[in-house]
Design an enzyme around this catalytic site. Structure first.
Site, mmCIF file in Angstrom:
data_model
loop_
_atom_site.group_PDB
_atom_site.id
_atom_site.type_symbol
_atom_site.label_atom_id
_atom_site.label_comp_id
_atom_site.label_asym_id
_atom_site.label_seq_id
_atom_site.Cartn_x
_atom_site.Cartn_y
_atom_site.Cartn_z
ATOM 1 N N CYS A 78 0.945 -1.249 0.038
ATOM 2 C CA CYS A 78 0.115 -0.113 0.027
ATOM 3 C C CYS A 78 0.829 1.396 0.103
ATOM 4 C CB CYS A 78 -0.948 -0.001 1.043
ATOM 5 S SG CYS A 78 -2.221 1.247 1.234
ATOM 6 N N ASN B 18 0.877 -4.473 -6.091
ATOM 7 C CA ASN B 18 -0.245 -3.504 -5.474
ATOM 8 C C ASN B 18 -0.448 -2.043 -6.160
ATOM 9 O OD1 ASN B 18 -1.664 -1.917 -3.378
ATOM 10 N ND2 ASN B 18 -0.997 -3.453 -1.875
ATOM 11 N N CYS C 103 11.012 0.165 -44.655
ATOM 12 C CA CYS C 103 10.332 -0.190 -43.572
ATOM 13 C C CYS C 103 10.970 -0.807 -42.615
ATOM 14 C CB CYS C 103 9.030 -1.025 -43.986
ATOM 15 S SG CYS C 103 8.053 -1.462 -42.544
HETATM 16 C C1 LIG Z 1 -9.796 1.356 -3.509
HETATM 17 C C2 LIG Z 1 -8.752 0.248 -3.131
HETATM 18 C C3 LIG Z 1 -8.510 -0.014 -2.055
HETATM 19 C C4 LIG Z 1 -7.340 -1.108 -1.943
HETATM 20 N N1 LIG Z 1 -6.881 -1.289 -0.807
HETATM 21 C C5 LIG Z 1 -6.020 -2.307 -0.505
HETATM 22 C C6 LIG Z 1 -5.744 -3.166 0.616
HETATM 23 O O1 LIG Z 1 -6.304 -2.731 1.699
HETATM 24 N N2 LIG Z 1 -4.733 -4.068 0.721
HETATM 25 C C7 LIG Z 1 -4.002 -4.495 -0.403
HETATM 26 O O2 LIG Z 1 -3.258 -5.376 -0.204
HETATM 27 N N3 LIG Z 1 -4.437 -3.851 -1.578
HETATM 28 C C8 LIG Z 1 -5.201 -2.704 -1.787
HETATM 29 N N4 LIG Z 1 -5.473 -2.420 -2.873
HETATM 30 C C9 LIG Z 1 -4.966 -2.928 -4.040
HETATM 31 C C10 LIG Z 1 -5.708 -4.164 -4.776
HETATM 32 O O3 LIG Z 1 -5.738 -5.176 -4.128
HETATM 33 C C11 LIG Z 1 -4.840 -4.422 -6.245
HETATM 34 O O4 LIG Z 1 -3.517 -4.658 -5.946
HETATM 35 C C12 LIG Z 1 -4.659 -3.411 -7.283
HETATM 36 O O5 LIG Z 1 -5.857 -2.673 -7.250
HETATM 37 C C13 LIG Z 1 -4.417 -3.889 -8.618
HETATM 38 O O6 LIG Z 1 -5.176 -4.569 -9.285
HETATM 39 P P1 LIG Z 1 -6.659 -3.887 -10.245
HETATM 40 O O7 LIG Z 1 -5.834 -3.303 -11.400
HETATM 41 O O8 LIG Z 1 -7.292 -5.244 -10.707
HETATM 42 O O9 LIG Z 1 -7.329 -2.982 -9.173
HETATM 43 C C14 LIG Z 1 -6.494 -1.528 -2.921
HETATM 44 C C15 LIG Z 1 -7.075 -0.964 -4.645
HETATM 45 C C16 LIG Z 1 -8.069 0.009 -4.458
HETATM 46 C C17 LIG Z 1 -8.564 0.489 -5.833
#
Ligand SMILES: Cc1cc2nc3c(=O)[nH]c(=O)nc-3n(C[C@H](O)[C@H](O)[C@H](O)COP(=O)(O)O)c2cc1C
Lengths: 70, 419
Positions: free
Chosen positions: B135, B200, B379
């Site tokens: 995160c 993430n 090309c």
């Molecule tokens: C609103 C939001 C909250 C998230 N909260 C967490 C979280 O609490 N813990 C975590 O490991 N990843 C969190 N993520 C990341 C997602 O788990 C994921 O790794 C990331 O969104 C990439 O995947 P995607 O492209 O399918 O969204 C969060 C993502 C979003 C959009």
């Protein structure tokens, strides 16, 4: 002259030396391209070509690899 | 029907589609509805000391009519007390014993903190743990999340502490906010991780409002960087998965995450080495039921390829991913324009003339009509014309005969040996 025509001209020079019995024995590459050194085993003559185009630089190195492996 | 079940480092689920730790997995109500819809697993919204969130939290980029091409959030981990989450995890697991529930965890980098949460979470029967070292906002300012995940020694040490206490498989979730993700992936493996997951979210600022000059999103006129995800990040995530998959020192299974929106994206991640995938943004955009198409699409794809189990796909494209120095310098493709389909819009000519290799000409035919033609000898096969062409099938890239393959590495080895 287009890039392709420049390549053909450089390739022709390389092929000409090869057909005369020269072999590539060394190449120095720098900001201006490649300076390819040819050696004629029988006469002991050396010649250098300045190769600029990308395709001709690929070409001479393939020839060099072939010569080394044969 | 092909066998879609997976076993990721000992965590079994009926299909490879898991919800990633995020708002869709915030509560028992949601995860149970997701399992009813067909999701094979869920990584629970990250557990830890309950936090305080701000409002607003999300923003999205819409690109040329596609809504949510990229998504950004400044939300933190769960704001609900651990015992509330644990009760719901227990109830959900009881109702869905064959679905995977993975608890995502984040605590301060202290051994006793990790031991405490691991024990409490495993007591309610989770199938595995995922350590949130990714995160990028808020939690990172407090030394957790990506602040931990960017320091290989901290990744290794904390993984090790978790493994001291854990009885279930441990997945380490990595941050993409790092130059070389294989370094932290290796640190996780050295710490004893049973699997790794990535990615993430990526540090991001979505925009600035031209009238108010506020950031997007803003909280009472102030903004802070958030985490970027959704379709726009897929190529970044796919590369990171592939880099880990092809690294012989990273020998653990990979859970692929980042921009996965449909079964095709999922197959790409699996081919590049993921043993399963996780989805967040696509579920937030379209709801839980997108998994129906994912399951059906994957099943048909496997049938069409005569493959009986999805596990047989894992990593099939990894040997095809290498370093630039191993690519054949003589491989040669050139563009060909199909004048039957071409609408003469001239986009390819402009792109090639202004920004590439000036090899597409507008020619006047005998009948006085003009048409576009590629001078193949000039090309370089860059693909730009085919990329900008608005008509499917109007430009194809055609393989040309070429010399014996020669890579940059082979070339340099030969030239250096003559020095
Ligand atoms: C609103 C939001 C909250 C998230 N909260 C967490 C979280 O609490 N813990 C975590 O490991 N990843 C969190 N993520 C990341 C997602 O788990 C994921 O790794 C990331 O969104 C990439 O995947 P995607 O492209 O399918 O969204 C969060 C993502 C979003 C959009």
């Amino acid at each position: 002259m287009s890039e392709h025509e420049q390549y053909l001209a450089e390739k022709e020079k390389i092929d000409q030396l090869l057909s005369e019995g020269y072999n590539i024995y060394h190449a120095v590459e720098n900001l201006d391209g490649a300076f390819v050194e040819f050696f004629h085993l029988k006469s002991g003559t050396k010649k250098t070509l300045h190769i600029r185009t990308a395709n001709a630089r690929k070409y001479f190195s393939s020839i060099f690899i072939q010569q080394k492996s044969s | 029907m092909a066998d879609l079940s997976i076993n990721l480092a000992g965590i079994k689920s009926p299909n490879p589609f898991w919800l990633a730790s995020a708002p869709p997995t915030n509560s028992g109500y949601q995860v149970q509805r997701a399992f009813e819809a067909g999701w094979g697993g869920a990584v629970w919204k990250t557990l830890g000391d309950p936090i305080l969130n701000v409002s607003s939290r999300f923003a999205a980029i819409n690109f040329n009519g596609q809504r949510v091409a990229g998504f950004n959030n400044i939300e933190l981990i769960t704001d609900r007390p651990l015992d509330v989450n644990l009760k719901e995890i227990y109830e959900t697991k009881k109702r869905f014993p064959n679905h995977a529930i993975i608890a995502s965890l984040m605590v301060e980098p202290k051994q006793e903190k990790w031991h405490e949460i691991v024990k409490r979470v495993e007591d309610v029967g989770v199938d595995g743990l995922e350590l949130n070292f990714g995160c990028p906002h808020g939690m990172a300012e407090r030394g957790m999340g990506s602040a931990s995940g960017q320091v290989p020694s901290l990744v290794e040490k904390q993984t090790y502490w978790v493994k001291e206490a854990a009885k279930t498989p441990v997945i380490v979730k990595l941050t993409p906010n790092i130059t070389d993700i294989t370094v932290t992936a290796e640190a996780a493996v050295n710490g004893g991780a049973d699997a790794i997951s990535m990615i993430n979210t990526i540090n991001s600022l979505m925009g600035v409002d031209l009238d108010t000059w506020n950031t997007i999103p803003h909280v009472a006129g102030k903004g802070a960087h958030g985490g970027y995800c959704g379709p726009a990040v897929k190529p970044i995530a796919l590369n990171m998965v592939a880099e880990c998959a092809r690294n012989p020192r990273i020998s653990v299974p990979i859970s692929g995450i980042g921009g996965i929106s449909n079964w095709q994206d999922a197959v790409e991640f699996i081919l590049m080495g993921a043993a399963g995938v996780q989805v967040c943004t696509a579920a937030m955009h379209h709801g839980f039921r997108i998994v129906e198409d994912m399951i059906e699409g994957l099943d048909h794809y496997l049938d069409s390829k005569n493959i009986s189990a999805v596990s047989e796909l894992i990593g099939k494209s990894v040997p095809r991913y290498s370093d630039w120095g191993n690519l054949d310098l003589h491989y040669n493709i050139t563009a060909q324009i199909n004048t039957d389909v071409c609408i003469n819009c001239n986009k390819c000519h402009i792109a090639c003339e202004d920004t590439s290799h000036q090899c597409i000409d507008m020619i006047k035919g005998d009948n006085g009509r003009s048409y576009l033609k590629v001078r193949e000898e000039d090309c370089v096969g860059c693909n730009l014309c085919a990329i900008v062409c608005p008509v499917e099938g109007a430009i194809t890239m055609v393989e040309q005969t070429s010399m014996q393959p020669m890579t940059w590495n082979e070339r340099q080895a030969a030239l250096n040996s003559s020095k």
